[in-house]
Scaffold this active site. Structure first.
Site, PDB file in Angstrom:
ATOM      1  N   HIS A 176       0.816  -1.209   0.000  1.00  9.40           N
ATOM      2  CA  HIS A 176       0.000   0.000   0.000  1.00  9.40           C
ATOM      3  C   HIS A 176       0.846   1.252   0.000  1.00  9.40           C
ATOM      4  O   HIS A 176       0.540   2.234  -0.662  1.00  9.40           O
ATOM      5  CB  HIS A 176      -0.879   0.030   1.248  1.00  9.40           C
ATOM      6  CG  HIS A 176      -2.204  -0.592   1.003  1.00  9.40           C
ATOM      7  ND1 HIS A 176      -3.025  -0.167  -0.009  1.00  9.40           N
ATOM      8  CD2 HIS A 176      -2.851  -1.587   1.620  1.00  9.40           C
ATOM      9  CE1 HIS A 176      -4.116  -0.898   0.001  1.00  9.40           C
ATOM     10  NE2 HIS A 176      -4.033  -1.778   0.988  1.00  9.40           N
ATOM     11  N   ARG A 215      10.683 -16.470 -12.313  1.00 11.41           N
ATOM     12  CA  ARG A 215      11.142 -17.470 -11.347  1.00 11.41           C
ATOM     13  C   ARG A 215       9.924 -18.260 -10.881  1.00 11.41           C
ATOM     14  O   ARG A 215       8.956 -17.671 -10.408  1.00 11.41           O
ATOM     15  CB  ARG A 215      11.763 -16.792 -10.128  1.00 11.41           C
ATOM     16  CG  ARG A 215      12.921 -15.892 -10.425  1.00 11.41           C
ATOM     17  CD  ARG A 215      13.467 -15.332  -9.104  1.00 11.41           C
ATOM     18  NE  ARG A 215      14.521 -14.369  -9.356  1.00 11.41           N
ATOM     19  CZ  ARG A 215      14.318 -13.069  -9.516  1.00 11.41           C
ATOM     20  NH1 ARG A 215      13.100 -12.572  -9.417  1.00 11.41           N
ATOM     21  NH2 ARG A 215      15.326 -12.260  -9.750  1.00 11.41           N
ATOM     22  N   ARG A 233      11.951 -19.720 -16.146  1.00 11.76           N
ATOM     23  CA  ARG A 233      13.014 -20.573 -15.618  1.00 11.76           C
ATOM     24  C   ARG A 233      12.357 -21.731 -14.880  1.00 11.76           C
ATOM     25  O   ARG A 233      11.546 -21.505 -13.982  1.00 11.76           O
ATOM     26  CB  ARG A 233      13.919 -19.794 -14.676  1.00 11.76           C
ATOM     27  CG  ARG A 233      15.081 -20.647 -14.148  1.00 11.76           C
ATOM     28  CD  ARG A 233      16.001 -19.848 -13.267  1.00 11.76           C
ATOM     29  NE  ARG A 233      15.368 -19.543 -11.990  1.00 11.76           N
ATOM     30  CZ  ARG A 233      15.888 -18.712 -11.089  1.00 11.76           C
ATOM     31  NH1 ARG A 233      17.018 -18.084 -11.344  1.00 11.76           N
ATOM     32  NH2 ARG A 233      15.266 -18.494  -9.959  1.00 11.76           N
ATOM     33  N   GLU A 246      25.160 -19.701 -15.943  1.00 11.10           N
ATOM     34  CA  GLU A 246      25.551 -19.200 -14.630  1.00 11.10           C
ATOM     35  C   GLU A 246      26.701 -20.011 -14.037  1.00 11.10           C
ATOM     36  O   GLU A 246      27.261 -19.668 -13.021  1.00 11.10           O
ATOM     37  CB  GLU A 246      24.349 -19.179 -13.682  1.00 11.10           C
ATOM     38  CG  GLU A 246      23.580 -20.490 -13.650  1.00 11.10           C
ATOM     39  CD  GLU A 246      22.220 -20.368 -12.970  1.00 11.10           C
ATOM     40  OE1 GLU A 246      22.006 -19.391 -12.246  1.00 11.10           O
ATOM     41  OE2 GLU A 246      21.390 -21.257 -13.171  1.00 11.10           O
ATOM     42  N   ASN A 257      24.409 -12.949 -11.264  1.00 12.18           N
ATOM     43  CA  ASN A 257      24.655 -13.059  -9.816  1.00 12.18           C
ATOM     44  C   ASN A 257      25.346 -14.380  -9.488  1.00 12.18           C
ATOM     45  O   ASN A 257      26.357 -14.416  -8.792  1.00 12.18           O
ATOM     46  CB  ASN A 257      23.347 -12.956  -9.028  1.00 12.18           C
ATOM     47  CG  ASN A 257      22.584 -11.679  -9.346  1.00 12.18           C
ATOM     48  OD1 ASN A 257      23.164 -10.729  -9.864  1.00 12.18           O
ATOM     49  ND2 ASN A 257      21.301 -11.664  -9.052  1.00 12.18           N
ATOM     50  N   ASP A 258      24.792 -15.489 -10.008  1.00 11.95           N
ATOM     51  CA  ASP A 258      25.409 -16.781  -9.746  1.00 11.95           C
ATOM     52  C   ASP A 258      26.719 -16.931 -10.497  1.00 11.95           C
ATOM     53  O   ASP A 258      27.667 -17.528 -10.007  1.00 11.95           O
ATOM     54  CB  ASP A 258      24.452 -17.933 -10.109  1.00 11.95           C
ATOM     55  CG  ASP A 258      23.595 -18.344  -8.910  1.00 11.95           C
ATOM     56  OD1 ASP A 258      24.080 -18.192  -7.774  1.00 11.95           O
ATOM     57  OD2 ASP A 258      22.463 -18.802  -9.113  1.00 11.95           O
ATOM     58  N   ARG A 266      27.237 -16.018  -2.256  1.00 17.47           N
ATOM     59  CA  ARG A 266      26.345 -14.855  -2.379  1.00 17.47           C
ATOM     60  C   ARG A 266      25.740 -14.452  -1.047  1.00 17.47           C
ATOM     61  O   ARG A 266      25.304 -13.322  -0.867  1.00 17.47           O
ATOM     62  CB  ARG A 266      25.199 -15.176  -3.346  1.00 17.47           C
ATOM     63  CG  ARG A 266      25.578 -15.039  -4.774  1.00 17.47           C
ATOM     64  CD  ARG A 266      24.472 -15.556  -5.664  1.00 17.47           C
ATOM     65  NE  ARG A 266      23.265 -14.744  -5.596  1.00 17.47           N
ATOM     66  CZ  ARG A 266      22.177 -15.015  -6.293  1.00 17.47           C
ATOM     67  NH1 ARG A 266      22.130 -16.047  -7.072  1.00 17.47           N
ATOM     68  NH2 ARG A 266      21.116 -14.243  -6.190  1.00 17.47           N
ATOM     69  N   CYS A 274      19.887 -11.795 -17.267  1.00 12.35           N
ATOM     70  CA  CYS A 274      18.741 -11.636 -16.380  1.00 12.35           C
ATOM     71  C   CYS A 274      19.177 -11.463 -14.924  1.00 12.35           C
ATOM     72  O   CYS A 274      18.391 -11.637 -14.010  1.00 12.35           O
ATOM     73  CB  CYS A 274      17.757 -12.795 -16.521  1.00 12.35           C
ATOM     74  SG  CYS A 274      18.448 -14.386 -16.047  1.00 12.35           S
TER      75      CYS A 274
END
Lengths: 89, 568
Positions: B195, B297, B333, B422, B445-446, B456, B493
């Site tokens: 909200h 995801r 994915r 990755e 990221n990976d 990570r 991504c």
């Protein structure tokens, strides 16, 4: 007892605004209206918490039941309400 | 300003949350009073009838005050306040409280327990439903305050333009904020669809959510916030405040001039896509100016389930995700679970190193039944919605794995199969791995985690995980070269894709789609529009020539056009 089955059209399911509109309409009828997922225990359609706790999502079916004078008309109007994408309006 | 004089020792400190409502703000902090809790020593009631009447009256007074406030606000706020009033009037809540009273609890505890019964149900439902929990708890807390006869929780009275800070703002609080006095909003919790986010954006109040430690900032401390970047500076100097304000105005103007598909200045297409994690994200992203989804995801479909979700259940969810993207692409994915996020119905047992264990496609190899059910559901939903659905596997390391996955995807009637790149091994052999499929998508990221051998989840290693690490850029570059050799499109991504400077590097390395948090799309679109492919290639060379991550960033800042860097 009147019964209807309807598919939730609201893209975000039956919560917040769509749920509030539905509960207001059910309360305004003055009848005992119940809503359930098929095969599950029904809840009071005038309780916003009960209706939201059903967790009915977009595309899911719900079963409406009502008793008393005007039950059919009431359910028809509630079915019409749930068949619209209330969040998109 | 007076507040800064009283805090001479406070050093400027910058933190980052998520920007959810654009614009900048500067002002002293007003901390919202936390919810009222029942006293620990509350006595059981002796007269149950009278206590129930008190509880009923408490809920009623909350409903009345919400409705009264609803008459003083605009339409959107009014609907929210009315819906919240409906909660306060709910018969189910009073019934649940009556049960608690009968069980021997005091008035305030009965109210709180009744509220928590419903809150638990909403939280179990997840998504939009879980976000309504804030409304419900707000009603409960107000009712507890009413039954105890203490002031309601919420915003304390203040008279100077201020930045409102809270754990999370209840709708009643957000909706009734005085626009003239509230210059900005910061919450410690909340999400993009909370909200606070929706209302702040509608009211045009700059807002940042998920700022760690927000509620610990001392009242009166001046803060500056940027609702685009999510940057919050505590006790800033005035130069920073002015610079931030001017930059935000110029940025808003520049971003507003652009729309449509991503293109470089010389017209090369770079698809701008969204990362999403569920139906509500899909509905929100679908309404925005972007070309589709580059990473959906699917974990949420599985993680809270006690048993494997059926094809029908999954189809239902995927339909909801695909529907907003008719005619646009949605890259899905497949299930990415492992020992760090185990599934109740497919737990292969604990592992010493979950990040290196049986996760992603390796889990699918152990449980092909799960993969087949998911692919079947995806195929049905794709046919029904008309979205351009493409499926990719996580954690692919070899060409054999890619081929195995592609065969299963095609057997299930889905036209396009891809793999995440990755694992460094897959990046180095991208020409063979991607030769088996239709496309690749770099999970930066990976990829950084595995390239730098840095967990990570280990905050102390964040320097190693910096996406500007030249070694990571090299691995990305090699993957792009491999993709080009076999003429396969490759996208990104990971979070890198949403960084406008890194996006230029990635395009220069050969990436043809960028998938990011939807809020990042406009600034990436702008960055691309200001640079040609040849310029992006030169920028990529500059980045890869750098010796350190810091040098790479500096080199790219210098190589990029000032029309862009002046806005960042």
């Amino acid at each position: 007892m009147a019964t209807r089955t309807v598919t939730i059209a609201s893209s975000v399911g039956l919560h917040a605004r769509p749920a509030a509109l539905f509960v207001e309409a059910a309360s305004a009828s003055g009848l005992d209206v119940e809503i359930a997922k098929p095969g599950e225990d029904p809840v009071d359609a005038t309780s916003i918490l009960g209706v939201m706790a059903l967790g009915a999502r977009h595309g899911e079916e719900v079963v409406l039941t009502a008793d008393g004078d005007g039950a059919d008309e009431t359910l028809d109007s509630l079915v019409e309400l749930l068949s619209r994408d209330l969040d998109a309006e | 300003m007076a507040e800064s004089d009283t805090q001479p020792d406070t050093q400027p400190e910058t933190r980052h949350g998520i920007g959810v409502s654009p614009g900048t703000a500067y002002g002293p902090v007003v901390q919202v009073a936390p919810p009222v809790r029942p006293p620990a020593d509350e006595k059981a009631v002796d007269d149950e009838e009278a206590a129930l009447a008190d509880v009923r009256a408490a809920f009623e007074s909350v409903a009345v005050s919400l409705e009264e406030r609803a008459t003083r606000v605009d339409d959107t706020a009014q609907q929210i306040l009315k819906a919240t009033a409906l909660i306060a009037r709910d018969k189910g809540l009073v019934k649940a409280a009556a049960k608690e009273l009968a069980a021997g609890h005091g008035r305030a505890h009965s109210i709180e327990n009744a509220v928590e019964t419903y809150a638990a149900q909403f939280e179990a439902l997840g998504g939009y439903f879980a976000e309504r929990v804030a409304d419900l708890r707000d009603v409960g807390s107000r009712a507890v305050a009413a039954v105890l006869g203490v002031p309601a929780p919420g915003v304390p009275p203040f008279s100077e333009p201020s930045v409102i800070v809270a754990e999370d703002l209840a709708p009643a609080e957000t909706a009734t904020l005085d626009r003239r006095l509230v210059v900005g909003i910061i919450t410690e919790a909340g999400g993009r669809t909370s909200h606070t986010a929706i209302l702040a954006a509608q009211m045009g109040i700059p807002a940042v959510v998920q700022l760690a430690g927000a509620t610990e900032i001392a009242p009166g401390t001046p803060v500056a916030l940027d609702g685009d970047t999510g940057e919050v500076t505590i006790a800033p100097d005035m130069e920073l405040v002015t610079a931030q304000r001017e930059r935000a105005a110029r940025r808003a103007e520049a971003l507003g001039r652009l729309s449509g598909p991503g293109r470089t200045s010389d017209g090369a297409e770079v698809a701008l896509l969204a990362n999403i994690g569920g139906v509500e994200d899909a509905v929100a992203a679908g309404a925005q100016d972007l070309e589709g989804v580059g990473l959906f995801r699917t974990e949420f479909v599985y993680l809270s389930a006690a048993k494997a979700p059926t094809v029908e259940e999954q189809t239902e969810i995927y339909r909801g995700v695909f529907a907003p993207f008719e005619g646009r692409r949605v890259v899905v994915r497949t299930l990415d679970a492992g020992a760090d996020k185990p599934l109740k119905f497919a737990d292969l047992g604990p592992e010493e190193n979950p990040a290196l264990g049986r996760r992603g496609l390796r889990l699918s190899a152990e449980r092909p039944d799960l993969l087949d059910a998911q692919l079947e559901a995806l195929a049905i939903a794709a046919r029904e919605t008309g979205a351009d659905v493409r499926v990719m596997a996580p954690m692919v390391a070899t060409a054999e794995e890619a081929a195995w996955f592609a065969r299963r995807v095609r057997e299930n009637g889905l036209p396009k199969a891809g793999v995440m790149i990755e694992v460094p091994g897959a990046a180095l052999r991208a020409h063979h791995v991607l030769g088996e499929v239709d496309f690749g998508s770099l999970g930066t990221n990976d990829l950084a985690q595995y390239t730098m051998a840095a967990d990570r989840m280990q905050g102390a290693l964040s320097d190693l995980l910096d996406p500007w690490q030249p070694a990571v850029l090299d691995v990305v570059g090699l993957a792009c070269d491999g993709a080009a050799r076999v003429n396969r499109p490759i996208g990104v991504c990971g979070e890198s894709a949403g960084d406008p400077l890194l996006a230029l590097v990635l395009v220069g390395l050969g990436v043809s789609s960028l998938s990011m948090a939807p809020s990042k799309v406009p600034v990436v679109r702008l960055a691309l529009s200001l640079h040609s492919v040849a310029e992006c290639q030169a920028i990529a060379v500059a980045a890869r020539s750098a010796r350190t991550a810091v040098d790479a960033l500096t080199a790219v800042r210098e190589a990029a056009r000032t029309e862009l860097t002046d806005l960042l």
